[in-house]
Design a protein around this motif. Structure first.
Motif, short mmCIF file in Angstrom:
data_model
loop_
_atom_site.label_atom_id
_atom_site.label_comp_id
_atom_site.label_asym_id
_atom_site.label_seq_id
_atom_site.Cartn_x
_atom_site.Cartn_y
_atom_site.Cartn_z
N ALA A 21 -17.44 -47.49 23.44
CA ALA A 21 -16.87 -48.20 24.59
C ALA A 21 -15.61 -47.49 25.07
N ALA A 22 -14.83 -46.91 24.13
CA ALA A 22 -13.59 -46.24 24.51
C ALA A 22 -13.91 -44.89 25.17
N MET A 23 -14.52 -43.98 24.45
CA MET A 23 -14.96 -42.70 25.02
C MET A 23 -16.28 -42.33 24.38
N GLY A 24 -17.38 -42.52 25.08
CA GLY A 24 -18.71 -42.28 24.53
C GLY A 24 -18.91 -40.81 24.20
N HIS A 25 -19.96 -40.54 23.40
CA HIS A 25 -20.11 -39.16 22.93
C HIS A 25 -20.39 -38.18 24.07
N ILE A 26 -21.12 -38.63 25.10
CA ILE A 26 -21.41 -37.71 26.21
C ILE A 26 -20.13 -37.44 27.00
N GLU A 27 -19.34 -38.50 27.16
CA GLU A 27 -18.06 -38.35 27.87
C GLU A 27 -17.15 -37.37 27.11
N LEU A 28 -17.14 -37.52 25.78
CA LEU A 28 -16.30 -36.65 24.95
C LEU A 28 -16.79 -35.20 25.06
N ALA A 29 -18.11 -35.02 25.06
CA ALA A 29 -18.67 -33.67 25.18
C ALA A 29 -18.28 -33.05 26.52
N ARG A 30 -18.25 -33.88 27.57
CA ARG A 30 -17.88 -33.38 28.91
C ARG A 30 -16.39 -33.11 29.02
N TRP A 31 -15.62 -33.91 28.27
CA TRP A 31 -14.15 -33.82 28.34
C TRP A 31 -13.66 -32.45 27.85
N ALA A 32 -14.37 -31.90 26.86
CA ALA A 32 -13.84 -30.73 26.14
C ALA A 32 -13.87 -29.45 26.97
N ASP A 33 -12.79 -28.65 26.86
CA ASP A 33 -12.81 -27.28 27.37
C ASP A 33 -13.35 -26.35 26.29
#
Ligand code: PMT
Length: 401
Positions: free
Chosen positions: A72-84
């Motif tokens: 709910a806070a930062m889903g795994h796909i969101e986290l994968a997209r977040w990363a440089d």
């Protein structure tokens, strides 16, 4: 200010005694201005607690794929997209095996599959585990896919043995990470905004439904050039003959079989390209007739009539708005003279002369040594692996452009 400032880094930690060094690594990355989010495997938490990394990174630590609150806070796909960048340090033998086989059975391996960011891994394990053929094969696969291996270092190990398998020191990892980000920064590359089309590998010309004429090209040189062009920031299209090379992350691949197929794909993409590089070993001739059925072994001797294939690079160099056109000349004798002849006859901007009489370079070898020839100069590139040769060639092409 390094290339780490304001960069978003997922620091993956897997189960190994070197995990304690990752605390220092987190601190150093933060010092350089990076935003670090730590992801731990269950094994990593046996060696060091998430609380340590939460305190050092200033961010919550993620450790579960199926955690409703975390999703709910930062889903795994969101986290994968977040990363440089995803940096896995330490990377255990088990993690390298799972990564090379595309497993997604924990959060970290799932992130690695779901990201388009570059991935670097810092292996750390017992020296025999490192030497093991399975680990080496997994690392080879990862490298072919464009994943950067940092280390391991050699030295005394926690298990009491000595050899290769120690995780790189945090300082080394910080500077390797900074240069990886610099190399992957498309705005920083000399070919940023350019489109590069590369032909690679052999072509196959059918004799009958099961036989063909071909050659020993593996595609290694062409794919190394594609990796170097991508690292230089170029939009990269690779037109490949039948080869077993991994497509580099970020490249578009068009598979072809015959010279005519490679010709069609090249003529479709070259008009909009800035640079066209022909490393492919294209069959100069193809059988005039392709037998409809398997040719039978009855006559003592048979003759096969061959007809000329179209010359791909000559057609590209003849385009009204031609890209900067770079050929390769594979020769077994009188290398430089033949190469110069091809430079002129095919109206190329550069030609790379390749002595294919030697078995340690050229066809199917991991190494090459070439002479780059333009209308007014020669430049020898000493024997090195094809990635190093490709990097030098891309630099030469970028400055000639
Ligand atoms: O693939 P690897 O195993 O890594 O090996 C690399 C390599 C040895 C194949 C490569 O470095 C190399 O030398 N490639 C050129 C091979 C070749 O066919 O050279 P050539 O001298 O026959 O052709 C000259 C140039 O014309 C080449 O750029 C070739 O791609 C191009 N050509 C040739 C014939 C044709 N019908 N169309 C073409 O575009």
């Amino acid at each position: 200010m390094t290339h780490l400032a304001q960069k978003k880094i997922i620091l993956g930690i897997t189960g190994g005694i070197a995990a304690y060094k990752s605390a220092e690594l987190t601190r150093r990355l933060k010092e350089q201005g990076a935003d670090v989010r730590v992801v731990m495997t269950p094994g990593a938490k046996e060696f060091i607690t998430p609380l340590t990394f939460q305190a050092l990174s200033g961010n919550p630590v993620s450790d579960s794929l199926l955690d409703r609150d975390a999703e709910a806070a930062m889903g795994h796909i969101e986290l994968a997209r977040w990363a440089d960048l995803i940096l896995v340090a330490p990377a255990s033998a088990d993690f390298l095996a799972r990564l090379s086989h595309g497993f997604a059975n924990d959060l970290l391996s799932t992130l690695c599959l779901a990201t388009s960011a570059p991935i670097a891994v810092a292996p750390a394990m017992n020296q025999l585990m490192w030497k093991n053929k399975a680990t080496q094969a997994n690392c080879h696969t990862l490298k072919q896919r464009g994943i950067l291996l940092l280390g391991p270092n050699s030295g005394d190990q926690a298990c009491g043995e000595t050899g290769l398998g120690r995780m790189m020191e945090p300082d080394q990892l910080v500077s390797a990470t900074a240069s990886l980000l610099r190399n992957n920064d498309p705005q920083a590359g000399p070919l940023h905004g350019k489109k590069v089309v590369i032909t690679a590998g052999p072509t196959r010309e059918a004799l009958d439904p099961i036989r063909f004429i071909s050659n020993h090209s593996s595609g290694k040189m062409g794919f190394a050039l594609a990796r170097a062009a991508l690292a230089a920031g170029a939009q990269t299209i690779i037109i490949a003959g039948p080869v077993y090379q991994e497509t580099p992350n970020g490249a578009e691949r068009i598979n072809t079989v015959t010279a005519k197929g490679m010709y069609r794909a090249s003529l479709e993409h070259a008009p909009s390209a800035d640079i066209f590089i022909a490393t492919a070993a294209v069959a100069d001739y193809r059988p005039l007739q392709i037998a409809g059925q398997k040719i039978k072994k009855s006559a003592k001797q048979i003759s096969i009539e061959l007809t000329r294939n179209p010359d791909i690079i000559a057609a590209v160099a003849a385009l009204p708005e031609k890209p900067f056109t770079v050929g390769f000349a594979a020769e077994t004798n009188d290398l430089i003279n033949y190469a110069k002849g091809k430079l002129q006859n095919k109206k190329l901007d550069l030609i790379v002369a390749n002595d294919v009489a030697r078995s340690d370079i050229g066809f199917n070898s991991d190494q090459n040594a070439v002479t780059v020839i333009s209308a007014d100069k020669h430049q020898n590139l000493a024997q090195a692996n094809k990635d190093q040769i490709a990097e030098q060639l891309i630099k030469i092409i970028a400055s000639a452009l």
